[in-house]
Design a protein around this motif. Structure first.
Motif, PDB file in Angstrom:
ATOM      1  N   LEU A  85      30.258 -24.560   5.994  1.00 48.76           N
ATOM      2  CA  LEU A  85      30.373 -24.194   7.404  1.00 48.76           C
ATOM      3  C   LEU A  85      28.988 -23.831   7.935  1.00 48.76           C
ATOM      4  O   LEU A  85      28.300 -22.985   7.372  1.00 48.76           O
ATOM      5  N   PHE A  86      28.596 -24.492   9.013  1.00 53.88           N
ATOM      6  CA  PHE A  86      27.332 -24.183   9.694  1.00 53.88           C
ATOM      7  C   PHE A  86      27.662 -23.242  10.852  1.00 53.88           C
ATOM      8  O   PHE A  86      28.598 -23.501  11.613  1.00 53.88           O
ATOM      9  N   ILE A  87      26.902 -22.161  10.978  1.00 57.77           N
ATOM     10  CA  ILE A  87      27.182 -21.167  12.012  1.00 57.77           C
ATOM     11  C   ILE A  87      25.983 -21.013  12.945  1.00 57.77           C
ATOM     12  O   ILE A  87      24.853 -20.831  12.496  1.00 57.77           O
ATOM     13  N   GLU A  88      26.271 -21.075  14.243  1.00 61.47           N
ATOM     14  CA  GLU A  88      25.300 -20.813  15.300  1.00 61.47           C
ATOM     15  C   GLU A  88      25.761 -19.561  16.021  1.00 61.47           C
ATOM     16  O   GLU A  88      26.924 -19.460  16.410  1.00 61.47           O
ATOM     17  N   VAL A  89      24.866 -18.614  16.226  1.00 65.60           N
ATOM     18  CA  VAL A  89      25.198 -17.392  16.943  1.00 65.60           C
ATOM     19  C   VAL A  89      24.414 -17.372  18.251  1.00 65.60           C
ATOM     20  O   VAL A  89      23.197 -17.528  18.252  1.00 65.60           O
ATOM     21  N   ASP A  90      25.147 -17.215  19.352  1.00 63.76           N
ATOM     22  CA  ASP A  90      24.509 -17.099  20.667  1.00 63.76           C
ATOM     23  C   ASP A  90      24.723 -15.679  21.167  1.00 63.76           C
ATOM     24  O   ASP A  90      25.848 -15.215  21.274  1.00 63.76           O
ATOM     25  N   ASN A  91      23.638 -14.992  21.474  1.00 68.36           N
ATOM     26  CA  ASN A  91      23.707 -13.632  22.001  1.00 68.36           C
ATOM     27  C   ASN A  91      23.848 -13.623  23.516  1.00 68.36           C
ATOM     28  O   ASN A  91      23.478 -12.662  24.184  1.00 68.36           O
ATOM     29  N   CYS A  92      24.393 -14.732  24.046  1.00 71.91           N
ATOM     30  CA  CYS A  92      24.654 -14.895  25.478  1.00 71.91           C
ATOM     31  C   CYS A  92      23.371 -14.893  26.302  1.00 71.91           C
ATOM     32  O   CYS A  92      23.317 -14.350  27.405  1.00 71.91           O
ATOM     33  N   HIS A  93      22.339 -15.520  25.744  1.00 74.33           N
ATOM     34  CA  HIS A  93      21.089 -15.730  26.470  1.00 74.33           C
ATOM     35  C   HIS A  93      20.918 -17.201  26.833  1.00 74.33           C
ATOM     36  O   HIS A  93      20.104 -17.531  27.676  1.00 74.33           O
ATOM     37  N   GLU A  94      21.674 -18.097  26.180  1.00 76.30           N
ATOM     38  CA  GLU A  94      21.493 -19.530  26.384  1.00 76.30           C
ATOM     39  C   GLU A  94      22.547 -20.086  27.340  1.00 76.30           C
ATOM     40  O   GLU A  94      23.677 -19.603  27.377  1.00 76.30           O
ATOM     41  N   THR A  95      22.140 -21.122  28.077  1.00 77.01           N
ATOM     42  CA  THR A  95      23.063 -21.783  28.996  1.00 77.01           C
ATOM     43  C   THR A  95      23.977 -22.718  28.209  1.00 77.01           C
ATOM     44  O   THR A  95      23.695 -23.062  27.056  1.00 77.01           O
ATOM     45  N   ALA A  96      25.029 -23.162  28.858  1.00 78.46           N
ATOM     46  CA  ALA A  96      25.927 -24.141  28.241  1.00 78.46           C
ATOM     47  C   ALA A  96      25.154 -25.408  27.905  1.00 78.46           C
ATOM     48  O   ALA A  96      25.400 -26.033  26.869  1.00 78.46           O
ATOM     49  N   GLU A  97      24.224 -25.789  28.761  1.00 77.18           N
ATOM     50  CA  GLU A  97      23.418 -26.990  28.521  1.00 77.18           C
ATOM     51  C   GLU A  97      22.544 -26.839  27.280  1.00 77.18           C
ATOM     52  O   GLU A  97      22.413 -27.782  26.493  1.00 77.18           O
ATOM     53  N   GLU A  98      21.966 -25.664  27.081  1.00 72.44           N
ATOM     54  CA  GLU A  98      21.144 -25.428  25.885  1.00 72.44           C
ATOM     55  C   GLU A  98      21.998 -25.445  24.622  1.00 72.44           C
ATOM     56  O   GLU A  98      21.599 -25.995  23.599  1.00 72.44           O
ATOM     57  N   LEU A  99      23.178 -24.865  24.698  1.00 73.87           N
ATOM     58  CA  LEU A  99      24.078 -24.862  23.542  1.00 73.87           C
ATOM     59  C   LEU A  99      24.585 -26.271  23.251  1.00 73.87           C
ATOM     60  O   LEU A  99      24.678 -26.674  22.090  1.00 73.87           O
ATOM     61  N   ALA A 100      24.886 -27.031  24.297  1.00 70.94           N
ATOM     62  CA  ALA A 100      25.323 -28.416  24.109  1.00 70.94           C
ATOM     63  C   ALA A 100      24.226 -29.228  23.436  1.00 70.94           C
ATOM     64  O   ALA A 100      24.504 -30.065  22.568  1.00 70.94           O
ATOM     65  N   ASP A 101      22.972 -28.972  23.804  1.00 67.08           N
ATOM     66  CA  ASP A 101      21.845 -29.671  23.174  1.00 67.08           C
ATOM     67  C   ASP A 101      21.794 -29.358  21.681  1.00 67.08           C
ATOM     68  O   ASP A 101      21.547 -30.244  20.861  1.00 67.08           O
ATOM     69  N   LYS A 102      22.062 -28.112  21.300  1.00 75.92           N
ATOM     70  CA  LYS A 102      22.091 -27.749  19.878  1.00 75.92           C
ATOM     71  C   LYS A 102      23.183 -28.521  19.149  1.00 75.92           C
ATOM     72  O   LYS A 102      22.979 -29.021  18.044  1.00 75.92           O
ATOM     73  N   LEU A 103      24.364 -28.622  19.752  1.00 79.45           N
ATOM     74  CA  LEU A 103      25.464 -29.334  19.113  1.00 79.45           C
ATOM     75  C   LEU A 103      25.170 -30.825  19.019  1.00 79.45           C
ATOM     76  O   LEU A 103      25.555 -31.478  18.046  1.00 79.45           O
ATOM     77  N   GLU A 104      24.450 -31.364  19.990  1.00 76.46           N
ATOM     78  CA  GLU A 104      24.010 -32.772  19.918  1.00 76.46           C
ATOM     79  C   GLU A 104      23.075 -32.972  18.729  1.00 76.46           C
ATOM     80  O   GLU A 104      23.119 -33.991  18.048  1.00 76.46           O
ATOM     81  N   LYS A 105      22.209 -31.987  18.477  1.00 76.09           N
ATOM     82  CA  LYS A 105      21.291 -32.068  17.331  1.00 76.09           C
ATOM     83  C   LYS A 105      22.066 -32.093  16.021  1.00 76.09           C
ATOM     84  O   LYS A 105      21.723 -32.852  15.107  1.00 76.09           O
ATOM     85  N   TYR A 106      23.105 -31.270  15.922  1.00 71.90           N
ATOM     86  CA  TYR A 106      23.949 -31.312  14.726  1.00 71.90           C
ATOM     87  C   TYR A 106      24.586 -32.686  14.584  1.00 71.90           C
ATOM     88  O   TYR A 106      24.631 -33.242  13.494  1.00 71.90           O
ATOM     89  N   ALA A 107      25.087 -33.235  15.683  1.00 73.05           N
ATOM     90  CA  ALA A 107      25.744 -34.548  15.631  1.00 73.05           C
ATOM     91  C   ALA A 107      24.774 -35.610  15.132  1.00 73.05           C
ATOM     92  O   ALA A 107      25.138 -36.447  14.296  1.00 73.05           O
ATOM     93  N   ARG A 108      23.532 -35.575  15.604  1.00 74.38           N
ATOM     94  CA  ARG A 108      22.531 -36.549  15.137  1.00 74.38           C
ATOM     95  C   ARG A 108      22.253 -36.347  13.648  1.00 74.38           C
ATOM     96  O   ARG A 108      22.144 -37.310  12.891  1.00 74.38           O
ATOM     97  N   PHE A 109      22.146 -35.112  13.220  1.00 76.85           N
ATOM     98  CA  PHE A 109      21.905 -34.820  11.808  1.00 76.85           C
ATOM     99  C   PHE A 109      23.063 -35.317  10.943  1.00 76.85           C
ATOM    100  O   PHE A 109      22.857 -35.969   9.921  1.00 76.85           O
ATOM    101  N   PHE A 110      24.303 -35.033  11.355  1.00 77.42           N
ATOM    102  CA  PHE A 110      25.461 -35.437  10.566  1.00 77.42           C
ATOM    103  C   PHE A 110      25.614 -36.952  10.493  1.00 77.42           C
ATOM    104  O   PHE A 110      26.195 -37.469   9.550  1.00 77.42           O
ATOM    105  N   LYS A 111      25.116 -37.669  11.474  1.00 79.22           N
ATOM    106  CA  LYS A 111      25.210 -39.135  11.475  1.00 79.22           C
ATOM    107  C   LYS A 111      24.148 -39.800  10.620  1.00 79.22           C
ATOM    108  O   LYS A 111      24.270 -40.968  10.286  1.00 79.22           O
ATOM    109  N   ARG A 112      23.107 -39.067  10.255  1.00 77.66           N
ATOM    110  CA  ARG A 112      22.008 -39.657   9.477  1.00 77.66           C
ATOM    111  C   ARG A 112      22.447 -40.054   8.088  1.00 77.66           C
ATOM    112  O   ARG A 112      23.085 -39.291   7.378  1.00 77.66           O
TER     113      ARG A 112
END
Length: 153
Positions: free
Chosen positions: A45-72
């Motif tokens: 399990l990979f865990i990301e913790v947001d202390n409510c400083h990031e926008t939805a767009e910034e968090l979505a970008d992080k999840l996109e990075k995971y998706a690219r990594f998992f597809k490699r």
């Protein structure tokens, strides 16, 4: 009590979307923590913790990075192509073989000024293509006290 162990069997802190483990390129994910609890049905399990400083767009970008990594895919030591993440972590193959990737748990720790109740719906809309599809459950949201967590994947 759950027997959950924090682990990083590989010494790599960046999960590269490009480059190699030792020389990661730009655009890779970086989990706050990686957990394993195979005896409880959670092999990885990979865990990301947001202390409510990031926008939805910034968090979505992080999840996109995971998706690219998992597809490699890379060649493993046996010369066979396999998902890059499987060259670092050993988990049982899923019912679809190499296909389902480990889940990413996004935990909201309401310290900052952003309201997770406003962030989550926008984040779900931005990342729907990552978690909705054939056989993939919808993102689920849990709220306990001041902490709110959302799982996608």
């Amino acid at each position: 009590m759950l027997g959950i162990a924090a682990t990083m069997p590989c010494i790599h802190s960046v999960h590269p979307a490009t480059g190699t483990w030792n020389a990661p390129g730009k655009g890779g994910a970086q989990a706050d923590i990686v957990l394993t609890a195979p005896q409880n049905g959670v092999p990885l399990l990979f865990i990301e913790v947001d202390n409510c400083h990031e926008t939805a767009e910034e968090l979505a970008d992080k999840l996109e990075k995971y998706a690219r990594f998992f597809k490699r895919n890379v060649k493993d030591t046996d010369g066979k192509e396999r998902p890059m993440w499987r060259t670092c972590w050993t988990v049982p193959e899923g019912r679809y073989g190499e296909s389902p990737h480990p889940p990413v748990l996004l935990v909201f720790n309401h310290i900052g000024e952003r309201n997770p109740n406003r962030t989550v719906p926008r984040l779900q809309a931005l990342t729907r293509h990552l978690w909705q599809g054939s056989g993939c459950p919808a993102a689920t949201i849990c709220t306990t006290g001041r902490s709110r967590s959302s799982r996608s994947g």
